[in-house]
Design a protein around this motif. Structure first.
Motif, PDB file in Angstrom:
ATOM      1  N   ALA A 242       0.949  -1.372   0.162  1.00 34.50           N
ATOM      2  CA  ALA A 242       0.089   0.044  -0.093  1.00 34.50           C
ATOM      3  C   ALA A 242       0.808   1.283   0.059  1.00 34.50           C
ATOM      4  CB  ALA A 242      -0.947   0.011   1.324  1.00 34.50           C
ATOM      5  N   GLY A 243       2.108   1.336   0.905  1.00 34.10           N
ATOM      6  CA  GLY A 243       2.872   2.409   0.689  1.00 34.10           C
ATOM      7  C   GLY A 243       3.443   2.652  -0.475  1.00 34.10           C
ATOM      8  N   ARG A 244       3.950   1.571  -1.243  1.00 32.09           N
ATOM      9  CA  ARG A 244       4.346   1.709  -2.600  1.00 32.09           C
ATOM     10  C   ARG A 244       3.265   2.330  -3.529  1.00 32.09           C
ATOM     11  NH1 ARG A 244       5.308  -3.320  -3.002  1.00 32.09           N
ATOM     12  NH2 ARG A 244       7.313  -3.434  -2.353  1.00 32.09           N
ATOM     13  N   GLU A 245       2.057   1.866  -3.347  1.00 32.45           N
ATOM     14  CA  GLU A 245       0.982   2.353  -4.533  1.00 32.45           C
ATOM     15  C   GLU A 245       0.678   3.746  -3.979  1.00 32.45           C
ATOM     16  OE1 GLU A 245      -1.078   1.021  -6.985  1.00 32.45           O
ATOM     17  OE2 GLU A 245       0.832  -0.103  -6.783  1.00 32.45           O
ATOM     18  N   VAL A 246       0.934   4.430  -2.908  1.00 31.83           N
ATOM     19  CA  VAL A 246       0.891   5.735  -2.506  1.00 31.83           C
ATOM     20  C   VAL A 246       2.080   6.581  -3.168  1.00 31.83           C
ATOM     21  CG1 VAL A 246       0.946   7.546  -0.554  1.00 31.83           C
ATOM     22  CG2 VAL A 246      -0.548   5.409  -0.461  1.00 31.83           C
ATOM     23  N   LEU A 247       3.394   5.866  -3.107  1.00 33.06           N
ATOM     24  CA  LEU A 247       4.240   6.731  -3.492  1.00 33.06           C
ATOM     25  C   LEU A 247       4.195   6.648  -5.243  1.00 33.06           C
ATOM     26  CD1 LEU A 247       7.589   5.240  -1.698  1.00 33.06           C
ATOM     27  CD2 LEU A 247       6.471   7.653  -1.714  1.00 33.06           C
ATOM     28  N   LEU A 248       3.685   5.812  -5.745  1.00 31.15           N
ATOM     29  CA  LEU A 248       3.688   5.617  -7.213  1.00 31.15           C
ATOM     30  C   LEU A 248       2.452   6.297  -7.654  1.00 31.15           C
ATOM     31  CD1 LEU A 248       4.609   4.094  -9.961  1.00 31.15           C
ATOM     32  CD2 LEU A 248       2.737   2.401  -9.446  1.00 31.15           C
TER      33      LEU A 248
END
Length: 258
Positions: A242-248
């Motif tokens: 989820a954190g990766r998706e927020v960054l992306l």
């Protein structure tokens, strides 16, 4: 009935006891809300939450504090994964178990392997008996009521002929009078059936990709099922994703879109 009585009863029913594996008060509350009848800590998950690796790197006092917070947050029975006992002597281990029982812990897991120089080693059968005999004797002498679930690691460590080694250890466990036998990493139906049929002590298996479903485990006579640290890993892998998706996406929308 007291929680310890309830916990013991849950091991002799037709339906296997499915434990909710917890590492803090929040996870414990979640399992209680879902209707789980009993909980158990994962020492690995607790250690990771405190920034340690598994293998008794955290102190018993730190662990004890977490256990206290969990107990104050839920009403269902709680068992504690005590690894090798968090002590170098029988007296220290008995003291730790007694302290846990005094605050309401209903059970412990204790292992027949130890960490030496970063590697897990199986105690010999003689070493195992010499370690556990005085501990269990002293607990009985002091009338410390707690469910002792003995974790045996031939399958976890991938030793040769794990079924035969486990069967030999079961003879020791029966002589010692333990309350449960935990065999992590056993997955074969034939192996599980062989172990279950070798003893009247309730047998506990652990979450693995190849583990049979719960209906099959019930048919094989398994009495207790636990999940180790796998759900903790699952949650934090999901957090990372989820954190990766927020960054992306440069947006918090992924947090709210299922």
């Amino acid at each position: 009935m007291t929680n310890i009585q309830i916990f013991k009863e849950l091991h002799i029913q037709d339906e296997p006891l499915l434990l909710g594996t917890v590492w803090n008060a929040q996870s414990a509350k979640g399992y209680q809300k879902l209707g789980y009848k009993a909980l158990a800590t994962s020492s690995s998950a607790v250690a990771h939450s405190l920034g340690y690796e598994d293998g008794e790197e955290m102190s018993f006092d730190e662990y004890f504090y977490i256990v206290e917070r969990i107990l104050k947050s839920v009403d269902v029975p709680l068992s504690v994964d005590l690894e090798g006992g968090y002590g170098h002597t029988s007296d220290e281990i008995v003291s730790n178990i007694s302290k846990l029982a005094a605050i309401g812990v209903v059970g412990i897991n204790i292992e027949d392997s130890v960490i030496i120089d970063g590697s897990r080693k199986l105690l010999t059968q003689e070493q195992l008996y010499e370690k556990l005999k005085p501990i269990i004797s002293e607990l009985k002498k002091n009338t410390v009521e707690i469910f002792i679930n003995l974790r045996t690691d031939p399958f976890l460590l991938g030793i040769e002929n794990p079924v035969d080694e486990t069967l030999q250890r079961i003879i020791i466990f029966e002589e010692l009078g333990v309350d449960g036998i935990f065999v992590p990493c056993i997955t074969s139906e034939n192996d599980i059936e062989t172990i279950v049929n070798a003893t009247g002590i309730p047998v506990n298996v652990m979450c693995m990709p190849e583990l049979p479903d719960f209906a099959t485990l019930k048919r094989l006579g398994v009495k207790r099922i636990s999940s180790g640290n796998f759900l903790n890993d699952y949650i934090y892998n999901s957090l990372e994703a989820a954190g990766r998706e927020v960054l992306l996406k440069q947006s918090f929308l992924p947090v709210f879109v299922q």
